[in-house]
Design a protein around this motif. Structure first.
Motif, mmCIF file in Angstrom:
data_model
loop_
_atom_site.group_PDB
_atom_site.id
_atom_site.type_symbol
_atom_site.label_atom_id
_atom_site.label_comp_id
_atom_site.label_asym_id
_atom_site.label_seq_id
_atom_site.Cartn_x
_atom_site.Cartn_y
_atom_site.Cartn_z
ATOM 1 N N SER A 159 6.445 15.149 2.651
ATOM 2 C CA SER A 159 5.813 14.362 3.713
ATOM 3 C C SER A 159 5.594 12.920 3.271
ATOM 4 O O SER A 159 5.870 11.974 4.024
ATOM 5 N N ILE A 160 5.127 12.729 2.035
ATOM 6 C CA ILE A 160 4.852 11.381 1.531
ATOM 7 C C ILE A 160 6.134 10.560 1.445
ATOM 8 O O ILE A 160 6.195 9.413 1.915
ATOM 9 N N TYR A 161 7.188 11.144 0.878
ATOM 10 C CA TYR A 161 8.445 10.404 0.724
ATOM 11 C C TYR A 161 9.119 10.158 2.075
ATOM 12 O O TYR A 161 9.716 9.103 2.292
ATOM 13 N N ALA A 162 9.023 11.123 2.976
ATOM 14 C CA ALA A 162 9.621 10.955 4.300
ATOM 15 C C ALA A 162 8.920 9.846 5.073
ATOM 16 O O ALA A 162 9.574 9.042 5.764
ATOM 17 N N GLN A 163 7.599 9.778 4.966
ATOM 18 C CA GLN A 163 6.831 8.735 5.654
ATOM 19 C C GLN A 163 7.171 7.356 5.114
ATOM 20 O O GLN A 163 7.282 6.390 5.863
ATOM 21 N N GLN A 164 7.345 7.245 3.798
ATOM 22 C CA GLN A 164 7.542 5.945 3.177
ATOM 23 C C GLN A 164 8.974 5.437 3.288
ATOM 24 O O GLN A 164 9.206 4.278 3.630
ATOM 25 N N PHE A 165 9.941 6.303 3.021
ATOM 26 C CA PHE A 165 11.318 5.856 2.915
ATOM 27 C C PHE A 165 12.183 6.248 4.108
ATOM 28 O O PHE A 165 13.335 5.832 4.200
ATOM 29 N N GLY A 166 11.643 7.069 5.012
ATOM 30 C CA GLY A 166 12.443 7.497 6.160
ATOM 31 C C GLY A 166 13.402 8.601 5.746
ATOM 32 O O GLY A 166 13.805 8.724 4.599
ATOM 33 N N SER A 167 13.766 9.422 6.709
ATOM 34 C CA SER A 167 14.676 10.534 6.417
ATOM 35 C C SER A 167 15.174 11.111 7.721
ATOM 36 O O SER A 167 14.847 10.626 8.800
ATOM 37 N N GLY A 168 15.975 12.171 7.606
ATOM 38 C CA GLY A 168 16.454 12.838 8.800
ATOM 39 C C GLY A 168 15.438 13.796 9.384
ATOM 40 O O GLY A 168 15.715 14.457 10.385
ATOM 41 N N ILE A 169 14.249 13.877 8.771
ATOM 42 C CA ILE A 169 13.199 14.772 9.261
ATOM 43 C C ILE A 169 12.530 14.132 10.468
ATOM 44 O O ILE A 169 12.107 12.973 10.420
ATOM 45 N N SER A 170 12.411 14.875 11.555
ATOM 46 C CA SER A 170 11.794 14.344 12.771
ATOM 47 C C SER A 170 10.314 14.062 12.533
ATOM 48 O O SER A 170 9.704 14.610 11.601
ATOM 49 N N SER A 180 0.830 -1.204 0.000
ATOM 50 C CA SER A 180 0.000 0.000 0.000
ATOM 51 C C SER A 180 0.863 1.251 0.000
ATOM 52 O O SER A 180 0.510 2.269 -0.620
ATOM 53 N N GLY A 181 2.025 1.186 0.695
ATOM 54 C CA GLY A 181 2.928 2.335 0.716
ATOM 55 C C GLY A 181 3.505 2.633 -0.653
ATOM 56 O O GLY A 181 3.563 3.792 -1.078
ATOM 57 N N LEU A 182 3.921 1.582 -1.358
ATOM 58 C CA LEU A 182 4.485 1.768 -2.695
ATOM 59 C C LEU A 182 3.417 2.260 -3.670
ATOM 60 O O LEU A 182 3.681 3.104 -4.522
ATOM 61 N N TYR A 183 2.203 1.730 -3.536
ATOM 62 C CA TYR A 183 1.106 2.197 -4.390
ATOM 63 C C TYR A 183 0.825 3.669 -4.143
ATOM 64 O O TYR A 183 0.626 4.442 -5.089
ATOM 65 N N SER A 184 0.814 4.063 -2.868
ATOM 66 C CA SER A 184 0.550 5.460 -2.518
ATOM 67 C C SER A 184 1.618 6.385 -3.091
ATOM 68 O O SER A 184 1.303 7.426 -3.677
ATOM 69 N N VAL A 185 2.884 5.995 -2.926
ATOM 70 C CA VAL A 185 3.981 6.823 -3.427
ATOM 71 C C VAL A 185 3.950 6.898 -4.955
ATOM 72 O O VAL A 185 4.107 7.983 -5.541
ATOM 73 N N ALA A 186 3.730 5.752 -5.605
ATOM 74 C CA ALA A 186 3.700 5.735 -7.070
ATOM 75 C C ALA A 186 2.534 6.568 -7.602
ATOM 76 O O ALA A 186 2.699 7.384 -8.520
ATOM 77 N N GLY A 187 1.349 6.379 -7.001
ATOM 78 C CA GLY A 187 0.174 7.124 -7.454
ATOM 79 C C GLY A 187 0.310 8.615 -7.206
ATOM 80 O O GLY A 187 0.002 9.437 -8.076
ATOM 81 N N SER A 188 0.779 8.978 -6.002
ATOM 82 C CA SER A 188 0.949 10.399 -5.671
ATOM 83 C C SER A 188 1.998 11.044 -6.565
ATOM 84 O O SER A 188 1.820 12.179 -7.023
ATOM 85 N N SER A 189 3.095 10.326 -6.811
ATOM 86 C CA SER A 189 4.164 10.867 -7.661
ATOM 87 C C SER A 189 3.662 11.083 -9.085
ATOM 88 O O SER A 189 3.992 12.086 -9.728
#
Length: 315
Positions: free
Chosen positions: A259-270, A199-208
């Motif tokens: 926000s979408i990419y940070a939620q899915q792939f992780g980042s240095g953003i708190s 579902s995460g990959l679908y969300s990222v692909a669709g949103s992108s």
């Protein structure tokens, strides 16, 4: 000593628990005032736009139809999240049922897709009006506008139906505490005791795809507009108008995609920064849209003054 129910897996619960903004739970009054103020401004601004467009029969051009669509979407978007956020901040009403949570998730993500579609439609409207003024009414007739509106809604439904189905079918047998201020897709999916990656990959692909396609066409539309007016008397006015539009568009797209990419792939953003970014792209543009798109439109300004003046005279 009894453990904190927020930290205990709840296998029998039929609801989620919204945290608000993680690590900023000690500032509920300030956060509530901020979002409540934005909500009131959004309702007044967009409600005023809808009222003026509805009452003034001269405001029936395609651009006014798109402004009306944008106002409706903005009101639905903020009403979907802000009242519940305020109840979390001010009343400590953190629970939200499964059904209400999934409905909120569906409405939030579908309205963001619809908002993106309307912003693209408005950019195309301005391109046709400036670059092909003699064909404006022929190209953007009522049938075309209705088809555009239908396409915007259908696209959002086609994107959200599979995503909602994937998330609702996940088993939630661990913690039901959502580290977010509303039922954001990835924040919910990560609570599942099954793999949420599809579902995460679908969300990222669709949103992108949606964001990338819309931003590309918006950029082309404004580029063609600036190319057409370059060197003419209306050049600076066009630069000013396009500049304001582009700033609001970026305030909608950039925090959202980050926000979408940070939620899915992780980042240095708190986590709290990610949540605030998600809240920002849903609320701030809805406050600015009536000002930037509507009150800067000459016909709407004149209609507002006419309505206010006529009311004062009759009083």
């Amino acid at each position: 000593m009894a453990s904190d129910p927020f930290d205990r897996p709840n296998r029998n619960s039929s609801s989620f628990i919204l945290v608000g903004v993680p690590s900023l739970e000690t500032s509920p009054i300030c956060l509530g005032i901020l979002f409540c103020s934005g909500y009131i401004i959004t309702l007044v601004g967009n409600g005023g736009v809808l009222l003026v467009i509805g009452l003034d029969n001269s405001l029936r051009d395609p651009v006014h139809c798109f402004l009306g669509m944008l106002a409706v979407i903005d009101v639905v978007m903020v009403t979907t999240i802000v009242p519940k956020m305020l109840s979390v901040f001010w009343l400590n009403s953190t629970q939200i049922s499964y059904m209400a949570c999934f409905v909120q998730m569906f409405l939030v993500h579908s309205t963001t897709s619809e908002e993106s579609g309307v912003l693209l439609a408005m950019a195309v409207d301005r391109y046709v009006a400036i670059c092909h003024p003699l064909r404006y009414q022929a190209i953007l007739n009522r049938q075309t506008i209705a088809q555009i509106g239908l396409a915007i809604v259908v696209r959002a439904l086609l994107f959200m139906d599979p995503l909602t189905g994937m998330v609702t079918k996940l088993p939630y047998c661990h913690s039901h505490v959502v580290p977010h201020s509303y039922c954001e897709h990835m924040a919910i999916a990560k609570l599942a005791c099954a793999n949420p990656r599809p579902s995460g990959l679908y969300s990222v692909a669709g949103s992108s795809l949606i964001v990338g396609m819309d931003m590309a066409f918006i950029a082309v539309s404004y580029g063609m507009i600036l190319k057409t007016v370059l060197g003419k008397k209306s050049c600076w006015k066009a630069f000013s108008t396009c500049g304001c539009h582009i700033c609001v568009i970026l305030l909608f797209y950039v925090p959202g995609i980050v926000s979408i990419y940070a939620q899915q792939f992780g980042s240095g953003i708190s986590v709290h920064a990610q949540v605030l970014l998600a809240d920002l792209y849903l609320t701030l543009p809805t406050v600015l849209n009536p000002i930037v798109y509507s009150m800067r439109t000459k016909q709407i300004r004149q209609a507002v003054l006419k309505m206010l003046f006529s009311r004062k005279v009759h009083a």
